[in-house]
Enzyme design. Structure first.
Site, PDB file in Angstrom:
ATOM      1  N   CYS A  52       0.814  -1.225   0.000  1.00  0.00           N
ATOM      2  CA  CYS A  52       0.000   0.000   0.000  1.00  0.00           C
ATOM      3  C   CYS A  52       0.844   1.269   0.000  1.00  0.00           C
ATOM      4  O   CYS A  52       0.614   2.178  -0.802  1.00  0.00           O
ATOM      5  CB  CYS A  52      -1.003  -0.005   1.149  1.00  0.00           C
ATOM      6  SG  CYS A  52      -0.282   0.045   2.811  1.00  0.00           S
ATOM      7  N   HIS A 103      -2.747   0.739   6.700  1.00  0.00           N
ATOM      8  CA  HIS A 103      -3.093   0.734   5.276  1.00  0.00           C
ATOM      9  C   HIS A 103      -3.324   2.170   4.818  1.00  0.00           C
ATOM     10  O   HIS A 103      -3.855   2.984   5.567  1.00  0.00           O
ATOM     11  CB  HIS A 103      -4.346  -0.111   5.028  1.00  0.00           C
ATOM     12  CG  HIS A 103      -4.627  -0.352   3.586  1.00  0.00           C
ATOM     13  ND1 HIS A 103      -3.783  -1.069   2.771  1.00  0.00           N
ATOM     14  CD2 HIS A 103      -5.657   0.041   2.792  1.00  0.00           C
ATOM     15  CE1 HIS A 103      -4.283  -1.116   1.543  1.00  0.00           C
ATOM     16  NE2 HIS A 103      -5.419  -0.445   1.538  1.00  0.00           N
ATOM     17  N   HIS A 115      -5.710   1.999  -4.137  1.00  0.00           N
ATOM     18  CA  HIS A 115      -4.784   1.420  -3.162  1.00  0.00           C
ATOM     19  C   HIS A 115      -4.312   0.057  -3.643  1.00  0.00           C
ATOM     20  O   HIS A 115      -4.901  -0.527  -4.559  1.00  0.00           O
ATOM     21  CB  HIS A 115      -5.441   1.308  -1.784  1.00  0.00           C
ATOM     22  CG  HIS A 115      -6.671   0.458  -1.758  1.00  0.00           C
ATOM     23  ND1 HIS A 115      -6.818  -0.613  -0.911  1.00  0.00           N
ATOM     24  CD2 HIS A 115      -7.823   0.494  -2.482  1.00  0.00           C
ATOM     25  CE1 HIS A 115      -8.008  -1.180  -1.101  1.00  0.00           C
ATOM     26  NE2 HIS A 115      -8.631  -0.516  -2.050  1.00  0.00           N
TER      27      HIS A 115
END
Length: 155
Positions: A52, A103, A115
């Site tokens: 990420c 994240h 993402h």
């Protein structure tokens, strides 16, 4: 016959509008769209695979913005942004591990963010149950000039 004509007209207008939207992509949109589908790779920072924060770092590097390769460190950058004030290019953060920031993605507008997740680089909705429950906040790391250059449609 009239219903068919109305349907064809509506479809033509819909397709024309969609074509207009597609041609008005921003630099951010076109950069992200080229990466959709690239595999997830823990620690990855290249088009061979991204995690990420590797994904967000890669995208922002294209705009001469250096981000650390850590979602926790990225969370400490820029200015805090309320969810109602998100604009394309803002970083959005989530707690997916149960222990704080784990994240990150890039807000792309229309309540969506890009993402690198377990299924690879994708676009998700902030209201998807999984992400809505884990949303922690957002940060604005682009200055106004960069935002105007990369995230606003240029006519």
């Amino acid at each position: 016959m009239r219903k068919v004509s109305v349907l064809i007209l509506a479809l033509t207008v819909f397709l024309a509008v969609q074509a207009g939207v597609a041609s008005a992509a921003t630099k951010l949109d076109s950069t992200v769209s080229k990466l959709i589908g690239i595999d997830y790779d823990y620690g990855g920072t290249t088009t061979n695979g991204f995690d990420c924060s590797g994904f967000t770092s890669y995208v922002f590097k294209k705009f001469d913005l250096k981000l650390p390769h850590s979602s926790k460190e990225q969370f400490s950058l820029g200015d805090k942004v309320e969810r109602d004030d998100l604009r394309p290019g803002d970083l959005v953060f989530f707690n997916t591990s149960g222990s704080g920031v784990s994240h990150v993605g890039i807000y792309v507008g229309d309540n969506k963010f890009a993402h690198s997740a377990s299924k690879g680089v994708t676009i998700s909705d902030l209201d998807e149950k999984y992400y809505a429950k884990r949303y922690l906040g957002a940060r604005r790391v682009m200055d106004s000039d960069t935002y105007k250059d990369v995230a606003i449609e240029h006519v």
